[in-house]
Each structure stands twice: as structure tokens, then as C-alpha cells.
Design a protein around this motif. Structure first.
Motif, PDB file in Angstrom:
ATOM      1  N   PHE A  84      -6.339  -7.229  10.555  1.00 16.96           N
ATOM      2  CA  PHE A  84      -5.519  -6.381   9.697  1.00 16.96           C
ATOM      3  C   PHE A  84      -4.210  -6.041  10.416  1.00 16.96           C
ATOM      4  CE2 PHE A  84      -9.847  -6.019   8.434  1.00 16.96           C
ATOM      5  CZ  PHE A  84      -9.858  -5.757   7.077  1.00 16.96           C
ATOM      6  N   ILE A  85      -3.105  -6.294   9.740  1.00 17.41           N
ATOM      7  CA  ILE A  85      -1.783  -6.012  10.317  1.00 17.41           C
ATOM      8  C   ILE A  85      -1.042  -5.093   9.361  1.00 17.41           C
ATOM      9  CG2 ILE A  85       0.394  -7.002  11.118  1.00 17.41           C
ATOM     10  CD1 ILE A  85      -1.154  -9.688  11.448  1.00 17.41           C
ATOM     11  N   LYS A  86      -0.700  -3.884   9.834  1.00 19.81           N
ATOM     12  CA  LYS A  86       0.045  -2.928   9.002  1.00 19.81           C
ATOM     13  C   LYS A  86       1.512  -2.986   9.392  1.00 19.81           C
ATOM     14  CE  LYS A  86      -0.553   0.464   5.887  1.00 19.81           C
ATOM     15  NZ  LYS A  86       0.767   0.961   5.593  1.00 19.81           N
ATOM     16  N   LEU A 126       0.135  -4.085   4.051  1.00 20.37           N
ATOM     17  CA  LEU A 126      -1.067  -4.378   4.832  1.00 20.37           C
ATOM     18  C   LEU A 126      -1.378  -5.857   4.653  1.00 20.37           C
ATOM     19  CD1 LEU A 126      -3.598  -3.612   6.482  1.00 20.37           C
ATOM     20  CD2 LEU A 126      -4.735  -3.091   4.299  1.00 20.37           C
ATOM     21  N   LYS A 127      -1.390  -6.589   5.769  1.00 19.48           N
ATOM     22  CA  LYS A 127      -1.729  -8.011   5.724  1.00 19.48           C
ATOM     23  C   LYS A 127      -3.145  -8.200   6.265  1.00 19.48           C
ATOM     24  CE  LYS A 127       2.996  -9.748   6.313  1.00 19.48           C
ATOM     25  NZ  LYS A 127       3.892 -10.577   7.159  1.00 19.48           N
ATOM     26  N   ILE A 128      -3.956  -8.933   5.509  1.00 18.20           N
ATOM     27  CA  ILE A 128      -5.304  -9.279   5.964  1.00 18.20           C
ATOM     28  C   ILE A 128      -5.302 -10.774   6.258  1.00 18.20           C
ATOM     29  CG2 ILE A 128      -7.772  -9.171   5.512  1.00 18.20           C
ATOM     30  CD1 ILE A 128      -7.251  -7.071   3.400  1.00 18.20           C
ATOM     31  N   GLU A 150      -3.293   3.869  -3.690  1.00 16.69           N
ATOM     32  CA  GLU A 150      -4.119   4.853  -3.007  1.00 16.69           C
ATOM     33  C   GLU A 150      -4.190   4.603  -1.497  1.00 16.69           C
ATOM     34  OE1 GLU A 150      -5.687   3.999  -7.146  1.00 16.69           O
ATOM     35  OE2 GLU A 150      -5.267   2.801  -5.373  1.00 16.69           O
ATOM     36  N   HIS A 151      -4.520   5.645  -0.763  1.00 13.30           N
ATOM     37  CA  HIS A 151      -4.711   5.517   0.691  1.00 13.30           C
ATOM     38  C   HIS A 151      -5.924   4.636   0.979  1.00 13.30           C
ATOM     39  CE1 HIS A 151      -5.066   6.501   4.933  1.00 13.30           C
ATOM     40  NE2 HIS A 151      -6.339   6.802   4.721  1.00 13.30           N
ATOM     41  N   LEU A 152      -5.783   3.754   1.956  1.00 13.92           N
ATOM     42  CA  LEU A 152      -6.881   2.866   2.349  1.00 13.92           C
ATOM     43  C   LEU A 152      -7.370   3.244   3.744  1.00 13.92           C
ATOM     44  CD1 LEU A 152      -5.459  -0.598   1.208  1.00 13.92           C
ATOM     45  CD2 LEU A 152      -7.425   0.592   0.212  1.00 13.92           C
ATOM     46  N   ASN A 153      -8.679   3.335   3.900  1.00 13.82           N
ATOM     47  CA  ASN A 153      -9.269   3.573   5.215  1.00 13.82           C
ATOM     48  C   ASN A 153      -9.454   2.209   5.895  1.00 13.82           C
ATOM     49  OD1 ASN A 153     -11.138   3.965   7.384  1.00 13.82           O
ATOM     50  ND2 ASN A 153     -11.683   5.939   6.489  1.00 13.82           N
ATOM     51  N   ASN A 194       0.825  -1.209   0.000  1.00 18.61           N
ATOM     52  CA  ASN A 194       0.000   0.000   0.000  1.00 18.61           C
ATOM     53  C   ASN A 194       0.864   1.265   0.000  1.00 18.61           C
ATOM     54  OD1 ASN A 194      -2.447   1.522   2.222  1.00 18.61           O
ATOM     55  ND2 ASN A 194      -2.371   1.498  -0.005  1.00 18.61           N
ATOM     56  N   HIS A 195       1.381   1.577  -1.176  1.00 24.97           N
ATOM     57  CA  HIS A 195       2.221   2.769  -1.336  1.00 24.97           C
ATOM     58  C   HIS A 195       2.225   3.168  -2.802  1.00 24.97           C
ATOM     59  CE1 HIS A 195       5.829   5.398  -1.052  1.00 24.97           C
ATOM     60  NE2 HIS A 195       5.451   5.526   0.203  1.00 24.97           N
ATOM     61  N   TRP A 196       2.368   4.457  -3.052  1.00 26.00           N
ATOM     62  CA  TRP A 196       2.327   4.914  -4.451  1.00 26.00           C
ATOM     63  C   TRP A 196       3.575   4.525  -5.235  1.00 26.00           C
ATOM     64  CZ3 TRP A 196       5.761   8.590  -6.508  1.00 26.00           C
ATOM     65  CH2 TRP A 196       6.556   9.272  -5.578  1.00 26.00           C
TER      66      TRP A 196
END
Length: 245
Positions: free
Chosen positions: A176-178, A183-185, A134-137, A117-119
């Protein structure tokens, strides 16, 4: 007759999935069976805990096979890792009870889906994660994931075509682990339908990107229609982490 249990990890990038195919030798099951057949000088068929699709990886796939042999477990283990491709590794070889069955005795499975999760994409993680710039909520994704916990008919979150088999499954955990840019789901459940984890991930991503609302989950459950749910997330981000018996 011995019932031999294998714990296997593999990089699924160049394979057409776990299940043996008639028209291709590029499957995980096919590669392992080929080596075992050479070792025992007779056809060997292995039973996996379940299928993984083309491009999906595993850190904890389990399989078993029966064979009449005097060879030791260590001999079998060393032979497998010597002759298998380097992207397939047998981590453990053990003797299981006579009635042990890798597929039918499964109590739960753990899958992990990895998102970069990075541009700026990663040259090294591209085969093992899905790049979402994109940014994830994540809070919205967690809220939506809570609606998936429990026992439900997950047919709307799967590629399963209508059949007589039950599409009801129980999900115990979605966490969810950042870790920096990753980002790991994590998914834990009693079983997962075809493409179920990847479709759930695709659906949660749409919510995390604010393209859909949290209530989108309930709409999919009510419709029981695959086309209502999100896109199927790419295979390279998915890992079969652990199988529990």
C-alpha cells in the motif's frame, strides 16, 4: 521470419478491453492489428501477455507477432505510433527469440489499483482512480492483505466459472502506497484470474471501511464462492504495470 515484441501503454477508458471482438473495433488488440495489417499488407495477429477488461489501463502490456519483413524496428515503431489512436502508445519495439511467447513465457505480473481517498472528488483523476470518500483503515487492509500472500485457490476472488483449468495462483506482494489523496495498492504475482485484482480490492475496501473483519478473507478462501467476497472494484482504477519474463 521475425518475432517482434511490443511494449504498450494505453488508456482503456473508451475501449471494450484488450481482446479483439467480432462485433466491435473498439479493442486494443483490434486497433493494433489493424495498423499492422496496413503496414505489412497482410493480416497480422498479435499475442498479448493477457487480457485486460473494458476500462482497464496498461503501462506495461506486452505483445508479440511474427512477420516476414525487411522493415526495420524503427520503421515499425514510428508507423505504429503515427497511425494508432493517441490513447494507445507503443513504447518499445524489439526482436524477440523465435520461441518467445508473450502469454506462455510470463513469470509474473504487476498490477496497481488507484483509489482517490478524499471526500472531494477529482475532476482530472476520475478516469484513472476509484473515488472512496470515507476514511480507510489501511492497517486493517494490510493485515487482511497478508492473508492473501502465498499460493492459494483464488476461485472465490474471481469471476471464473467452473472449468478444468487451475484456479491456484501465487501472490508475492500486496503493498500500500499513500500519496496525498491517492492510495495505490500494488499486486505482484505469477498470474491473476478474471477480475481477481478488482474483487480483492473490493474486499479489502470493505475491511478498510470496517464493514467486514480481517477474518473475512479466510471465510472467502474456505467457501470458494464468488458471492461471499466483496464487490468488484471499478475498472478505471486498475493498471497493468509490468510483465516479467
Amino acid at each position: 521470419m521475425k518475432n517482434i515484441k511490443l511494449l504498450i501503454e494505453y488508456d482503456g477508458s473508451r475501449y471494450k478491453g484488450w481482446q479483439r471482438l467480432k462485433d466491435s473495433d473498439m479493442t486494443i488488440q483490434g486497433k493494433i492489428e489493424s495498423v499492422l495489417t496496413e503496414l505489412f499488407s497482410r493480416p497480422i495477429e498479435i499475442i498479448g501477455s493477457g487480457r485486460t477488461d473494458a476500462g482497464v489501463h496498461a503501462r506495461g502490456q506486452v505483445a508479440n507477432f511474427t512477420v516476414k519483413t525487411e522493415k526495420s524496428l524503427l520503421e515499425i515503431h514510428k508507423y505504429l505510433n503515427h497511425y494508432l489512436p493517441q490513447d494507445i502508445v507503443v513504447k518499445e519495439v524489439s526482436e524477440a527469440p523465435e520461441r518467445f511467447h508473450s502469454q506462455y513465457n510470463v513469470k509474473k505480473k504487476k498490477y496497481v489499483y488507484c483509489i482517490w481517498n478524499h471526500w472531494i472528488p477529482s475532476a482530472f483523476n476520475r478516469k484513472y482512480s476509484y473515488n472512496v470518500p470515507e476514511h480507510l483503515n489501511i492497517e486493517l487492509m494490510e493485515e487482511a492483505a497478508n492473508l492473501l500472500i502465498g499460493t492459494h485457490d483464488f476461485i472465490g476472488f474471481s469471476s471464473v466459472k467452473k472449468s478444468n483449468k487451475s484456479t491456484v495462483r501465487t501472490i508475492e506482494e500486496i503493498s500500500f502506497i499513500k500519496e496525498d489523496k491517492v492510495l495505490k495498492i500494488v499486486f505482484v504475482g505469477d498470474g491473476f484470474l478474471h477480475n481477481m485484482v478488482r474483487i480483492i480490492v473490493g474486499t479489502l475496501l470493505e475491511i478498510g471501511l470496517k464493514e467486514k473483519k480481517v477474518s473475512y478473507i479466510n471465510e472467502i478462501f474456505e467457501s470458494k464462492t464468488r458471492s461471499i467476497a466483496g464487490k468488484t472494484a471499478p475498472a478505471q482504477g486498475l493498471f497493468l504495470e509490468e510483465v516479467t519474463y
